[in-house]
Write an enzyme that holds these catalytic residues in place. Sequence first.
Site, PDB file in Angstrom:
ATOM      1  N   CYS A 139       2.509  -6.827   1.812  1.00 41.35           N
ATOM      2  CA  CYS A 139       1.465  -6.441   2.890  1.00 41.35           C
ATOM      3  C   CYS A 139       0.847  -7.220   3.263  1.00 41.35           C
ATOM      4  CB  CYS A 139       0.528  -5.196   1.385  1.00 41.35           C
ATOM      5  SG  CYS A 139      -0.992  -4.482   2.808  1.00 41.35           S
ATOM      6  N   ASN A 140       0.623  -7.117   4.848  1.00 38.83           N
ATOM      7  CA  ASN A 140      -0.009  -7.867   5.256  1.00 38.83           C
ATOM      8  C   ASN A 140      -1.403  -7.473   5.066  1.00 38.83           C
ATOM      9  OD1 ASN A 140       1.992  -9.718   7.482  1.00 38.83           O
ATOM     10  ND2 ASN A 140       2.577  -7.447   7.333  1.00 38.83           N
ATOM     11  N   THR A 141      -1.709  -6.805   5.304  1.00 41.44           N
ATOM     12  CA  THR A 141      -3.694  -6.671   5.472  1.00 41.44           C
ATOM     13  C   THR A 141      -4.027  -7.536   3.889  1.00 41.44           C
ATOM     14  OG1 THR A 141      -2.921  -3.807   6.452  1.00 41.44           O
ATOM     15  CG2 THR A 141      -5.455  -4.436   5.558  1.00 41.44           C
ATOM     16  N   SER A 185       0.448  -1.041   0.062  1.00 38.76           N
ATOM     17  CA  SER A 185       0.088  -0.168   0.128  1.00 38.76           C
ATOM     18  C   SER A 185       0.760   0.994  -0.369  1.00 38.76           C
ATOM     19  CB  SER A 185      -1.058  -0.075   1.396  1.00 38.76           C
ATOM     20  OG  SER A 185       0.230   0.433   2.580  1.00 38.76           O
ATOM     21  N   GLY A 226      -5.312  -0.633   6.068  1.00 37.02           N
ATOM     22  CA  GLY A 226      -4.865  -1.108   7.337  1.00 37.02           C
ATOM     23  C   GLY A 226      -6.484  -0.701   7.472  1.00 37.02           C
TER      24      GLY A 226
HETATM   25  N1  DGL Z   1       1.934  -2.600   5.071  1.00 33.74           N
HETATM   26  C1  DGL Z   1       0.948  -2.500   5.088  1.00 33.74           C
HETATM   27  C2  DGL Z   1       0.885  -4.010   6.401  1.00 33.74           C
HETATM   28  O1  DGL Z   1       1.607  -4.568   5.889  1.00 33.74           O
HETATM   29  C3  DGL Z   1      -0.378  -1.504   5.639  1.00 33.74           C
HETATM   30  C4  DGL Z   1      -0.402  -1.349   5.565  1.00 33.74           C
HETATM   31  C5  DGL Z   1      -1.744  -0.256   5.468  1.00 33.74           C
HETATM   32  O2  DGL Z   1      -1.727   0.453   3.723  1.00 33.74           O
HETATM   33  O3  DGL Z   1      -1.963   0.707   6.202  1.00 33.74           O
HETATM   34  O4  DGL Z   1      -0.711  -4.359   6.269  1.00 33.74           O
END
Ligand code: DGL
Length: 289
Positions: free
Chosen positions: A89-91, A27, A59
Amino acid sequence: MLKSQDNRGKDKIVLSPKPGPIGVFDSGYGGLTILKHIRREMPEYDFLYLGDNARTPYGTRSFQVVYEFTLQCVTKLFEMGCNLVILACNTASAKALRTIQQIDLPRLDATRRVLGIIRPTVESIGELTNTRHVGLLATPGTVKSLSYPLEINKLFPDITVTSESCPIWVPLVETGESQSEGADYFIKHHVENLLAKDSLIDTIILGCTHYPLLLDKIRKYVPEGINIISQGEYVAASLKDYMVRHPEMDMRCTKGASCRYYTTESVETFLPNASIFLNSVVDAESLSL
Ligand code: DGL
Protein backbone atom coordinates in the site's frame (compact mmCIF):
# COMPACT_ATOMS: atom_id res chain seq x y z
CA MET A 1 2.12 -15.75 20.74
CA LEU A 2 3.74 -14.66 24.00
CA LYS A 3 3.54 -11.02 24.94
CA SER A 4 5.27 -9.01 27.62
CA GLN A 5 5.29 -5.35 28.57
CA ASP A 6 8.21 -3.14 27.57
CA ASN A 7 9.11 0.04 29.42
CA ARG A 8 6.77 2.17 27.25
CA GLY A 9 3.88 0.11 28.55
CA LYS A 10 2.93 -1.25 25.15
CA ASP A 11 2.79 -4.86 24.13
CA LYS A 12 6.10 -6.30 23.09
CA ILE A 13 6.08 -9.36 20.88
CA VAL A 14 8.52 -11.94 22.15
CA LEU A 15 10.65 -13.35 19.37
CA SER A 16 9.25 -16.44 17.80
CA PRO A 17 12.11 -18.42 16.29
CA LYS A 18 9.63 -20.25 14.09
CA PRO A 19 9.66 -19.58 10.36
CA GLY A 20 6.36 -18.28 9.03
CA PRO A 21 4.54 -16.97 5.97
CA ILE A 22 5.30 -13.61 4.36
CA GLY A 23 2.64 -11.06 5.34
CA VAL A 24 1.22 -8.82 2.63
CA PHE A 25 -0.87 -5.91 3.86
CA ASP A 26 -3.10 -3.35 2.16
CA SER A 27 -5.96 -1.10 3.20
CA GLY A 28 -8.24 -3.24 1.01
CA TYR A 29 -8.12 -5.06 -2.31
CA GLY A 30 -5.25 -3.13 -3.89
CA GLY A 31 -2.48 -5.25 -2.41
CA LEU A 32 -3.86 -8.23 -4.31
CA THR A 33 -2.34 -6.68 -7.46
CA ILE A 34 1.06 -6.80 -5.78
CA LEU A 35 0.54 -10.25 -4.25
CA LYS A 36 -0.31 -11.70 -7.66
CA HIS A 37 3.06 -10.60 -9.05
CA ILE A 38 4.98 -11.67 -5.95
CA ARG A 39 3.45 -15.16 -6.07
CA ARG A 40 4.28 -15.45 -9.76
CA GLU A 41 7.91 -14.53 -9.03
CA MET A 42 8.20 -16.51 -5.75
CA PRO A 43 5.69 -19.38 -6.03
CA GLU A 44 7.36 -21.58 -3.42
CA TYR A 45 6.75 -19.22 -0.46
CA ASP A 46 3.75 -19.14 1.92
CA PHE A 47 1.78 -15.90 2.09
CA LEU A 48 -0.76 -14.38 4.36
CA TYR A 49 -2.77 -11.47 2.91
CA LEU A 50 -4.53 -8.97 5.15
CA GLY A 51 -6.89 -6.35 3.72
CA ASP A 52 -8.23 -3.74 6.12
CA ASN A 53 -11.39 -3.44 4.01
CA ALA A 54 -13.48 -2.36 7.00
CA ARG A 55 -11.49 0.88 7.33
CA THR A 56 -10.56 1.54 3.72
CA PRO A 57 -9.77 4.03 2.20
CA TYR A 58 -6.60 5.13 3.96
CA GLY A 59 -5.69 7.65 1.27
CA THR A 60 -7.84 10.47 2.59
CA ARG A 61 -6.92 9.93 6.25
CA SER A 62 -4.39 11.81 8.39
CA PHE A 63 -0.79 10.75 8.93
CA GLN A 64 -1.52 9.68 12.52
CA VAL A 65 -4.54 7.56 11.63
CA VAL A 66 -2.79 5.79 8.72
CA TYR A 67 0.17 5.10 11.00
CA GLU A 68 -2.00 3.68 13.80
CA PHE A 69 -4.11 1.51 11.49
CA THR A 70 -1.02 0.21 9.69
CA LEU A 71 0.80 -0.57 12.93
CA GLN A 72 -2.21 -2.51 14.20
CA CYS A 73 -2.28 -4.61 11.02
CA VAL A 74 1.48 -5.21 11.05
CA THR A 75 1.31 -6.27 14.71
CA LYS A 76 -1.53 -8.65 13.84
CA LEU A 77 0.53 -10.21 11.04
CA PHE A 78 3.46 -10.62 13.43
CA GLU A 79 1.17 -12.33 15.93
CA MET A 80 0.00 -14.64 13.15
CA GLY A 81 3.59 -15.76 12.65
CA CYS A 82 4.93 -13.53 9.86
CA ASN A 83 8.58 -12.55 10.25
CA LEU A 84 8.49 -10.36 7.13
CA VAL A 85 5.64 -8.01 6.22
CA ILE A 86 5.25 -6.12 2.94
CA LEU A 87 3.19 -2.93 3.06
CA ALA A 88 1.55 -3.44 -0.35
CA CYS A 89 0.00 0.00 0.00
CA ASN A 90 1.62 3.26 -1.08
CA THR A 91 -0.30 5.32 1.44
CA ALA A 92 0.91 3.13 4.31
CA SER A 93 4.43 3.02 2.83
CA ALA A 94 4.44 6.82 2.58
CA LYS A 95 2.95 7.60 5.97
CA ALA A 96 3.76 4.73 8.31
CA LEU A 97 6.75 2.71 7.09
CA ARG A 98 9.56 4.88 8.40
CA THR A 99 8.10 5.23 11.90
CA ILE A 100 7.36 1.52 12.11
CA GLN A 101 10.90 0.65 10.98
CA GLN A 102 12.65 3.16 13.22
CA ILE A 103 10.46 3.31 16.34
CA ASP A 104 8.19 0.28 16.51
CA LEU A 105 10.30 -2.61 15.20
CA PRO A 106 13.09 -2.19 17.77
CA ARG A 107 10.37 -2.17 20.43
CA LEU A 108 8.27 -5.05 19.06
CA ASP A 109 10.93 -7.37 17.68
CA ALA A 110 14.09 -6.11 16.04
CA THR A 111 14.58 -9.35 14.11
CA ARG A 112 11.43 -8.95 12.02
CA ARG A 113 11.22 -6.76 8.95
CA VAL A 114 8.63 -4.49 7.35
CA LEU A 115 9.23 -3.36 3.76
CA GLY A 116 7.38 -0.83 1.61
CA ILE A 117 6.74 -0.56 -2.11
CA ILE A 118 7.71 3.00 -3.01
CA ARG A 119 11.46 2.43 -3.15
CA PRO A 120 11.37 -0.51 -5.64
CA THR A 121 9.07 1.50 -7.90
CA VAL A 122 11.27 4.58 -7.74
CA GLU A 123 14.42 2.60 -8.53
CA SER A 124 12.91 1.44 -11.83
CA ILE A 125 11.94 4.91 -13.07
CA GLY A 126 15.36 6.15 -14.20
CA GLU A 127 15.51 3.86 -17.20
CA LEU A 128 11.83 4.18 -18.18
CA THR A 129 11.59 7.90 -18.95
CA ASN A 130 13.26 9.61 -21.90
CA THR A 131 11.85 13.11 -21.43
CA ARG A 132 12.75 12.97 -17.68
CA HIS A 133 9.20 14.19 -16.96
CA VAL A 134 7.23 11.70 -14.87
CA GLY A 135 3.59 11.83 -13.74
CA LEU A 136 2.25 10.36 -10.53
CA LEU A 137 -1.36 9.29 -9.98
CA ALA A 138 -1.91 8.46 -6.30
CA THR A 139 -4.10 8.96 -3.25
CA PRO A 140 -4.19 12.40 -1.60
CA GLY A 141 -2.16 10.96 1.29
CA THR A 142 0.64 9.68 -0.92
CA VAL A 143 0.73 12.89 -2.97
CA LYS A 144 0.78 15.11 0.13
CA SER A 145 3.58 13.09 1.71
CA LEU A 146 5.84 14.03 -1.26
CA SER A 147 7.43 10.58 -0.89
CA TYR A 148 7.62 9.94 -4.64
CA PRO A 149 9.24 13.23 -5.76
CA LEU A 150 11.64 13.14 -2.81
CA GLU A 151 12.68 9.53 -3.37
CA ILE A 152 12.90 9.93 -7.16
CA ASN A 153 15.00 13.08 -6.88
CA LYS A 154 17.37 11.40 -4.43
CA LEU A 155 18.21 8.84 -7.12
CA PHE A 156 17.52 10.90 -10.26
CA PRO A 157 17.86 14.66 -9.61
CA ASP A 158 17.20 15.42 -13.29
CA ILE A 159 13.64 14.03 -13.25
CA THR A 160 10.64 16.35 -12.82
CA VAL A 161 7.72 14.72 -11.02
CA THR A 162 4.18 16.08 -11.39
CA SER A 163 1.42 14.64 -9.20
CA GLU A 164 -2.35 14.36 -9.30
CA SER A 165 -4.38 13.01 -6.39
CA CYS A 166 -7.37 10.87 -7.23
CA PRO A 167 -9.44 10.66 -4.04
CA ILE A 168 -12.33 8.77 -5.60
CA TRP A 169 -10.44 6.01 -7.41
CA VAL A 170 -9.95 3.72 -4.39
CA PRO A 171 -13.65 3.89 -3.41
CA LEU A 172 -14.53 2.99 -7.03
CA VAL A 173 -12.52 -0.21 -6.66
CA GLU A 174 -13.62 -1.02 -3.11
CA THR A 175 -17.31 -0.64 -3.95
CA GLY A 176 -17.05 -2.82 -7.06
CA GLU A 177 -17.66 0.14 -9.40
CA SER A 178 -14.38 -0.12 -11.29
CA GLN A 179 -16.04 -1.21 -14.53
CA SER A 180 -19.00 1.16 -14.34
CA GLU A 181 -19.63 4.03 -16.74
CA GLY A 182 -19.43 6.41 -13.80
CA ALA A 183 -15.82 5.37 -13.25
CA ASP A 184 -14.93 6.74 -16.70
CA TYR A 185 -15.81 10.28 -15.67
CA PHE A 186 -13.43 10.34 -12.71
CA ILE A 187 -10.64 8.52 -14.49
CA LYS A 188 -10.73 10.83 -17.52
CA HIS A 189 -10.88 13.87 -15.23
CA HIS A 190 -7.72 13.02 -13.27
CA VAL A 191 -5.69 11.72 -16.22
CA GLU A 192 -6.45 14.92 -18.16
CA ASN A 193 -5.63 17.08 -15.14
CA LEU A 194 -2.24 15.39 -14.77
CA LEU A 195 -1.29 15.73 -18.43
CA ALA A 196 -2.45 19.36 -18.53
CA LYS A 197 0.01 20.18 -15.74
CA ASP A 198 3.03 18.94 -17.74
CA SER A 199 2.84 18.15 -21.46
CA LEU A 200 6.31 16.55 -21.43
CA ILE A 201 5.29 13.58 -19.26
CA ASP A 202 6.23 10.32 -20.99
CA THR A 203 5.83 7.98 -18.01
CA ILE A 204 2.96 7.74 -15.53
CA ILE A 205 3.37 5.88 -12.23
CA LEU A 206 0.24 4.26 -10.84
CA GLY A 207 1.29 5.08 -7.28
CA CYS A 208 -1.57 3.25 -5.62
CA THR A 209 -1.94 -0.51 -5.60
CA HIS A 210 -5.67 -0.23 -6.34
CA TYR A 211 -5.11 1.51 -9.67
CA PRO A 212 -4.06 -1.52 -11.77
CA LEU A 213 -7.64 -2.65 -11.19
CA LEU A 214 -8.69 0.41 -13.23
CA LEU A 215 -6.01 -0.06 -15.87
CA ASP A 216 -8.29 -0.71 -18.85
CA LYS A 217 -10.08 2.55 -18.26
CA ILE A 218 -6.91 4.50 -17.48
CA ARG A 219 -5.42 3.34 -20.81
CA LYS A 220 -8.43 4.78 -22.65
CA TYR A 221 -7.49 8.31 -21.59
CA VAL A 222 -3.70 8.15 -21.71
CA PRO A 223 -2.33 8.99 -25.18
CA GLU A 224 -0.30 6.31 -26.94
CA GLY A 225 3.42 6.59 -26.39
CA ILE A 226 3.12 7.36 -22.67
CA ASN A 227 4.26 4.47 -20.43
CA ILE A 228 1.94 3.47 -17.63
CA ILE A 229 3.84 1.86 -14.77
CA SER A 230 2.12 -0.61 -12.44
CA GLN A 231 4.22 -1.54 -9.45
CA GLY A 232 3.65 -5.29 -9.12
CA GLU A 233 6.49 -6.58 -11.23
CA TYR A 234 9.06 -4.16 -9.77
CA VAL A 235 8.05 -4.95 -6.18
CA ALA A 236 8.15 -8.70 -6.88
CA ALA A 237 11.61 -8.56 -8.48
CA SER A 238 12.90 -6.43 -5.63
CA LEU A 239 11.54 -8.82 -2.96
CA LYS A 240 13.10 -11.79 -4.69
CA ASP A 241 16.41 -9.97 -4.74
CA TYR A 242 15.97 -9.05 -1.05
CA MET A 243 15.67 -12.74 -0.16
CA VAL A 244 18.91 -13.52 -1.98
CA ARG A 245 20.68 -10.69 -0.14
CA HIS A 246 19.14 -11.66 3.22
CA PRO A 247 19.44 -15.44 3.62
CA GLU A 248 18.80 -15.06 7.37
CA MET A 249 15.28 -13.79 6.56
CA ASP A 250 14.80 -16.26 3.74
CA MET A 251 15.34 -19.07 6.27
CA ARG A 252 12.59 -17.58 8.44
CA CYS A 253 10.02 -17.67 5.60
CA THR A 254 8.22 -20.97 5.06
CA LYS A 255 7.93 -22.50 1.61
CA GLY A 256 4.74 -24.50 1.15
CA ALA A 257 3.32 -22.55 -1.82
CA SER A 258 0.20 -21.55 0.13
CA CYS A 259 -1.73 -18.31 0.46
CA ARG A 260 -4.33 -17.45 3.08
CA TYR A 261 -6.55 -14.38 2.84
CA TYR A 262 -7.84 -12.33 5.76
CA THR A 263 -10.04 -9.26 5.82
CA THR A 264 -11.27 -6.96 8.56
CA GLU A 265 -14.63 -6.85 6.70
CA SER A 266 -17.05 -9.74 6.46
CA VAL A 267 -16.06 -12.64 4.22
CA GLU A 268 -19.30 -12.18 2.25
CA THR A 269 -18.25 -8.65 1.37
CA PHE A 270 -14.60 -9.47 0.67
CA LEU A 271 -14.81 -12.62 -1.39
CA PRO A 272 -16.76 -11.63 -4.53
CA ASN A 273 -14.43 -8.72 -5.36
CA ALA A 274 -11.26 -10.52 -4.27
CA SER A 275 -12.08 -13.44 -6.56
CA ILE A 276 -12.66 -11.08 -9.51
CA PHE A 277 -9.38 -9.25 -8.89
CA LEU A 278 -7.42 -12.50 -8.49
CA ASN A 279 -9.19 -14.21 -11.41
CA SER A 280 -9.76 -17.23 -9.19
CA VAL A 281 -12.02 -18.32 -6.39
CA VAL A 282 -10.30 -18.12 -3.01
CA ASP A 283 -11.26 -18.69 0.62
CA ALA A 284 -10.95 -15.98 3.20
CA GLU A 285 -11.43 -15.43 6.91
CA SER A 286 -12.65 -12.39 8.74
CA LEU A 287 -10.59 -11.15 11.67
CA SER A 288 -10.78 -8.37 14.22
CA LEU A 289 -7.66 -6.43 15.11
N1 DGL B 1 -3.76 0.63 -2.05
C1 DGL B 1 -3.56 1.86 -1.32
C2 DGL B 1 -2.34 2.59 -1.90
O1 DGL B 1 -1.54 1.97 -2.58
C3 DGL B 1 -4.83 2.63 -1.30
C4 DGL B 1 -4.99 3.42 -0.13
C5 DGL B 1 -6.38 3.73 0.31
O2 DGL B 1 -6.95 2.93 1.03
O3 DGL B 1 -6.83 4.84 0.01
O4 DGL B 1 -2.15 3.76 -1.65
